[in-house]
Motif scaffolding. Structure first.
Motif, PDB file in Angstrom:
ATOM      1  N   ALA A  78      -0.216  -6.610  -5.717  1.00  0.00           N
ATOM      2  CA  ALA A  78       0.374  -5.549  -4.883  1.00  0.00           C
ATOM      3  C   ALA A  78       1.414  -6.164  -3.956  1.00  0.00           C
ATOM      4  CB  ALA A  78      -0.701  -4.846  -4.069  1.00  0.00           C
TER       5      ALA A  78
ATOM      6  N   PRO B 158       2.303   3.171  -2.371  1.00  0.00           N
ATOM      7  CA  PRO B 158       1.963   4.315  -3.237  1.00  0.00           C
ATOM      8  C   PRO B 158       0.805   5.137  -2.668  1.00  0.00           C
ATOM      9  CG  PRO B 158       2.337   2.345  -4.557  1.00  0.00           C
ATOM     10  CD  PRO B 158       2.295   1.891  -3.112  1.00  0.00           C
TER      11      PRO B 158
ATOM     12  N   CYS C 172       8.513   2.909  -4.631  1.00  0.00           N
ATOM     13  CA  CYS C 172       7.193   2.449  -4.177  1.00  0.00           C
ATOM     14  C   CYS C 172       6.366   3.569  -3.561  1.00  0.00           C
ATOM     15  CB  CYS C 172       7.347   1.348  -3.135  1.00  0.00           C
ATOM     16  SG  CYS C 172       8.198  -0.115  -3.730  1.00  0.00           S
ATOM     17  N   SER C 173       7.038   4.614  -3.064  1.00  0.00           N
ATOM     18  CA  SER C 173       6.289   5.698  -2.421  1.00  0.00           C
ATOM     19  C   SER C 173       6.751   7.033  -2.976  1.00  0.00           C
ATOM     20  CB  SER C 173       6.472   5.657  -0.904  1.00  0.00           C
ATOM     21  OG  SER C 173       7.827   5.807  -0.543  1.00  0.00           O
TER      22      SER C 173
ATOM     23  N   GLY D  39       0.816  -1.221   0.000  1.00  0.00           N
ATOM     24  CA  GLY D  39       0.000   0.000   0.000  1.00  0.00           C
ATOM     25  C   GLY D  39       0.839   1.257   0.000  1.00  0.00           C
TER      26      GLY D  39
ATOM     27  N   GLY E 249      -0.679   6.058  -6.603  1.00  0.00           N
ATOM     28  CA  GLY E 249       0.249   5.608  -7.637  1.00  0.00           C
ATOM     29  C   GLY E 249       1.022   6.755  -8.249  1.00  0.00           C
TER      30      GLY E 249
ATOM     31  N   ASP F  12      -0.760  -0.790  -6.454  1.00  0.00           N
ATOM     32  CA  ASP F  12      -1.043  -0.603  -5.033  1.00  0.00           C
ATOM     33  C   ASP F  12      -2.256  -1.445  -4.615  1.00  0.00           C
ATOM     34  OD1 ASP F  12      -0.884   1.639  -2.624  1.00  0.00           O
ATOM     35  OD2 ASP F  12      -2.951   1.124  -3.124  1.00  0.00           O
TER      36      ASP F  12
END
Lengths: 273, 291
Positions: free
Chosen positions: B71, A133, A162-163, A131, B122, B99
């Motif tokens: 994910a 993003p 990823c973030s 989770g 995203g 995600d």
């Protein structure tokens, strides 16, 4: 006055709890035992407004113990909070997650997906973006890094971003860097924030016996430091007692390799005797 | 209105190249008996959409999968799914890594019959770079860019529930439904395995109807298989089988998928599988995990 002995894990946990100070009614999510203990400690002391789950499907009015529980133990449930409802909360922004990324870059971007090689054939496949993003663009995040090193704090960008972080090149149209909310980084060497010039990673306090140079040497990019660099405060007797209550099986002693002492200067003193 | 089928009959609805969604989450309430039946079938080139665990690992390792939309793939207490890891590191499958919340939005879009749902999730990450098929859109209401999460339309959804009747009314006793309701709604054909087949009168008692999360017209087939989630959990009936998962994980670095399939899956029915793992009583006695 005799100073109480404390472990590095306990020092980091007390420092990590500070990330949740003054947060108010947000869902506090600590991924991993020490971040979860830190969020629980904050909820039990200076931020009672925090909300927390049982890491499964219920919101609790009192945090569960992080160790020593049995499946039959009662918990202080206050509402159902299944995973789909977690996303309703995430997207509202009323959450602060403390996570343990495998890589962190100078922009505050992180990676838990894959390392090395080509993306189509990575050298090491890890979890996936999970989770990250959504978390990173919706709510506050802090990072917990038990092994401060150049392998974690990488040069350039993370292998898989990823973030979202403070990277102007990747900023979506209509956003400013101030829309991104990365709070503290708690490592085994220091506490940092992203308050340097242009959101540069900045050392806020050094753990006892650690120098700024040691932190910089173990980081692949340049760090800033606050003007009055302090020593990370030792956990108080009250905090130590609450950690012991929340973690009756002392699982916190197993989270860092060889369970180092919190104040390494005391170790040096005793070696000199 | 009798939707009861055998696992083999149900799984025969899945053909080469289809997109299948799998309910559950990591090692929790996965339709593993249906997955084993799929492993016994000749089907290939599947696109799999899942909050992945051993379901994804097994299908990938057995060569059933062309593309995984995921994910994460994890067994929780074994964080990295061993076979998924192996297959990814060999470059043998295509992936669309998104995600967790984007997956939920994609399933909802499919369920609601809209082409996409706008979201900020995203943006600014490699999810955008690595998924060129996912487009950005302008909003008529502001000047920001929005990610248009496309509908994840499923040909078939596979789900495991606590209980169902022959008309397809499904009950989940577990504390979390995960995204199972959205997998069911996003699919053309929803196949549900259940630990217990009950009379319809069951749902008229007490609050039982409160734990029915989608309507019977969403479910096309019901496959009664007690213990059918093993080695994943079906809380509160049974926890996940750590011993079995450890053996499964060890096989990835040992004799490989061939030996595991030979021992547990190929040329065996579910009864033979269950007797190899201790029988239904042993499965139902597996302790629930404590988090």
């Amino acid at each position: 006055m005799t100073q109480q002995d404390y472990s590095l894990a306990e020092l980091m946990t007390a420092a990590a709890a500070e990330a949740f100070r003054g947060n108010g009614e947000v869902l506090a999510t600590g991924i991993g035992l020490l971040p979860r203990l830190a969020a629980s400690l904050a909820m039990k002391t200076f931020t009672p407004e925090l909300m927390m789950t049982d890491s499964q499907s219920w919101l609790l009015s009192e945090p569960n113990n992080v160790s020593g529980r049995a499946a039959s133990d009662r918990q202080a449930q206050e509402s159902w909070m299944g995973f789909s409802r977690i996303f309703d909360n995430v997207w509202s922004g009323k959450r602060h997650a403390m996570v343990g990324p495998t890589q962190v870059d100078a922009y505050g971007q992180t990676n838990i997906s894959a390392l090395g090689g080509e993306y189509t054939k990575p050298k090491i496949q890890m979890l996936g973006v999970r989770g990250f993003p959504g978390n990173s663009i919706c709510h506050a995040n802090s990072f917990f890094v038990p092994n401060h090193s150049r392998r974690v704090f990488v040069p350039g960008e993370c292998d898989v971003v990823c973030s979202i972080g403070y990277n102007p090149q990747r900023l979506p149209r209509g956003y400013s860097l101030d829309d991104i909310d990365i709070r503290l980084v708690i490592s085994n060497l220091c506490v940092m924030d992203w308050g340097g010039a242009n959101h540069q990673l900045r050392v806020v306090s050094l753990h006892p016996g650690v120098s700024f140079d040691e932190v910089q040497d173990n980081t692949s990019f340049d760090l800033a430091q606050v003007d009055n660099l302090t020593t990370t405060p030792a956990p108080t007797a009250e905090q130590m007692a609450i950690m012991a209550t929340l973690d009756p099986a002392n699982s916190r002693a197993k989270q860092l390799k060889d369970n180092p002492v919190g104040d390494r200067r005391r170790l040096e003193e005793s070696n000199n005797v | 209105m009798d939707k009861v089928r055998s696992a083999r009959e149900a799984v025969s609805a899945i053909t080469d190249g289809m997109t299948i969604g799998i309910g559950g989450w990591g090692p929790r309430r996965k339709p593993m008996a249906l997955i084993r039946e799929l492993l016994r079938s000749p089907v290939k080139d599947l696109t799999v959409v899942a909050y992945g665990g051993a379901d994804v690992g097994l299908l990938c390792a057995a060569g059933k999968v062309k593309r995984v939309i995921f994910a994460f793939v994890s067994l929780d207490f074994i964080p990295l799914e061993p076979y998924f890891r192996k297959v990814r590191e060999s470059g043998a499958i295509e992936v669309s890594e998104i995600d967790e919340g984007m997956m939920l939005l994609g399933l909802r879009a499919a369920a609601w019959g809209v082409p996409y749902i706008p979201t900020k999730i995203g943006l600014g990450t490699d999810v955008v770079r690595l998924n060129p098929q996912i487009k950005m859109v302008d909003s008529p209401y502001d000047d920001k860019e929005w990610l248009a999460m496309p509908a994840l339309k499923l040909d078939v959804a596979l789900i495991h529930v606590s209980r169902a009747d022959q008309r397809g009314v499904c009950q989940i006793d577990s504390p979390d439904v995960y995204m199972d309701d959205w997998f069911a709604r996003a699919a053309e054909t929803t196949i549900v395995s259940c630990d217990e087949l009950v009379d319809s009168a069951h749902f008229q008692q007490g609050d039982n109807a409160r734990s029915v999360f989608w309507e019977r017209n969403v479910t096309q087939m019901v496959v009664p298989i007690a213990g059918g989630a093993h080695p994943s959990s079906c809380d509160p009936l049974y926890g996940f089988d750590m011993v079995h998962f450890k053996e499964y994980a060890a096989s990835a670095s040992g004799d490989g998928i061939g030996a595991y399939l030979e021992k547990y899956v190929s040329a065996k029915d579910e009864q033979a599988y269950q007797s190899l793992v201790g029988g239904i009583d042993a499965i139902r006695a597996l302790p629930l995990p404590v988090y």
